[in-house]
Design an enzyme around this catalytic site. Structure first.
Site, PDB file in Angstrom:
ATOM      1  CG  LEU A 175      -2.051  -1.075   1.145  1.00 53.09           C
ATOM      2  CD1 LEU A 175      -2.892  -1.050   2.410  1.00 53.09           C
ATOM      3  CD2 LEU A 175      -2.931  -0.889  -0.094  1.00 53.09           C
ATOM      4  CG  HIS A 194      -5.452  -0.905  -9.325  1.00 52.95           C
ATOM      5  ND1 HIS A 194      -5.297  -0.254  -8.120  1.00 52.95           N
ATOM      6  CD2 HIS A 194      -6.651  -0.501  -9.818  1.00 52.95           C
ATOM      7  CE1 HIS A 194      -6.347   0.512  -7.907  1.00 52.95           C
ATOM      8  NE2 HIS A 194      -7.185   0.382  -8.917  1.00 52.95           N
ATOM      9  CD  GLU A 264      -6.539  -8.741  -7.684  1.00 51.44           C
ATOM     10  OE1 GLU A 264      -5.485  -8.801  -7.022  1.00 51.44           O
ATOM     11  OE2 GLU A 264      -7.511  -8.063  -7.329  1.00 51.44           O
TER      12      GLU A 264
END
Ligand code: GRF
Length: 300
Positions: A175, A194, A264
């Site tokens: 992050l 993302h 992902e």
């Protein structure tokens, strides 16, 4: 000449094991003194992973203990990975680390031609860092903050990654902003994933469930993960790959997040596989594209 030096070693020592790929060598059988497996006019031996086959193709070399000259011929059918050095990977995490786990599993089962050698975290006690310690991987804390006073400096981070001989940095739910020192030290070598189709729903503060809530609120019918190279800003680096995931009419943010996360895991492993096989190519206009393994004339 590196290849010649390595080849000289082959001629006087047994072939290096541990690779499925064979290099074919033109070799006069009558005078062969080597212990290579022989078949008709050809002999073959296992290729050393550190030799690039394209570097050898068509070249003629002299063996150290023999007067024979041998010629390398690269076959179209040969595994693209033959001769490609196995890459060393650093994974950066701040959360649960499910992407990190799927990358680690793909490395262990051999789909990715690389190994995770170090994990960097911004949160000492996050799930990803715990998993890394459990697996015996070194965990580095970065950056130094009020909450994480043991964090190292950007210069020490770069020095640490260099010490581990890291080739590629993979952000997987990390992050914090990546410092300019690291971006300069690893040009075109840092990837991020993302959970939306960038450039939509990206930028500072757009992370985690906030992204999926914003996607649903916007009325978008499609979303999905983006993999991009990392620059000095949040989510603005060159896009390398995307996958489309439908947004269903009754989706909650949690349901959508779970659907995107499944995708992902797939796409990040596929992209890292290509990266480690040197199949990421930079187009003249600066856009990175991926060469297909099955058909080297196709790109995505
Ligand atoms: C993923 O959704 C990723 O796209 C984003 O952060 C999340 C990390 O999830 N950058 P995990 O820690 O890999 O489970």
């Amino acid at each position: 000449m590196e290849a010649q030096r390595l080849l000289s070693g082959f001629c006087s020592t047994p072939p290096i094991q541990n690779t499925k790929t064979q290099v074919f060598v033109k070799f006069p059988l009558s005078s062969s003194s080597a212990s290579f497996a022989q078949s008709q006019k050809w002999v073959s031996f296992k290729a050393c992973p550190s030799i690039s086959q394209s570097a050898l193709s068509g070249k003629v070399f002299q063996c150290r203990n023999s007067r024979e000259r041998i010629e390398f011929l690269a076959s179209d059918k040969e595994d693209l990975r033959s001769g490609i050095r196995r890459k060393k990977l650093a994974v950066f995490v701040s959360g649960g680390g499910s992407n990190f786990r799927s990358i680690q599993e793909a490395c262990l089962r051999g789909s990715i031609h690389g190994d995770i050698v170090v994990v960097v975290t911004s949160k000492q006690d996050c799930g990803g860092a715990d998993y890394a310690r459990d697996k015996g991987l070194p965990v580095i804390l970065f950056p130094k903050t009020k909450l994480e006073a043991d964090g190292i400096s950007p210069a020490d981070l770069v020095a640490t990654l260099r010490r581990f001989e890291v080739d590629f940095v993979l952000l997987a739910g990390y992050l914090k902003l990546i410092p300019a020192e690291l971006i300069q030290a690893y040009p075109r070598s840092i990837l991020n994933i993302h959970p939306s189709l960038l450039p939509a729903f990206g930028g500072k503060g757009n992370y985690g469930m906030k992204v999926h809530k914003a996607v649903i609120a916007s009325g978008s019918r499609y979303t999905g993960p983006t993999i991009h190279f990392v620059d000095e800003h949040y989510d603005t680096g060159r896009i390398l790959a995307q996958r489309v995931v439908p947004v269903l009419a009754k989706d909650t943010a949690e349901e959508l997040a779970a659907r995107v996360l499944r995708e992902e895991h797939r796409i990040y492993v596929e992209v890292i596989t290509a990266l480690c096989e040197d199949r990421v190519i930079w187009r003249e206009d600066g856009v990175p594209i991926i060469r297909s393994k099955e058909n080297p004339n196709e790109y995505s």
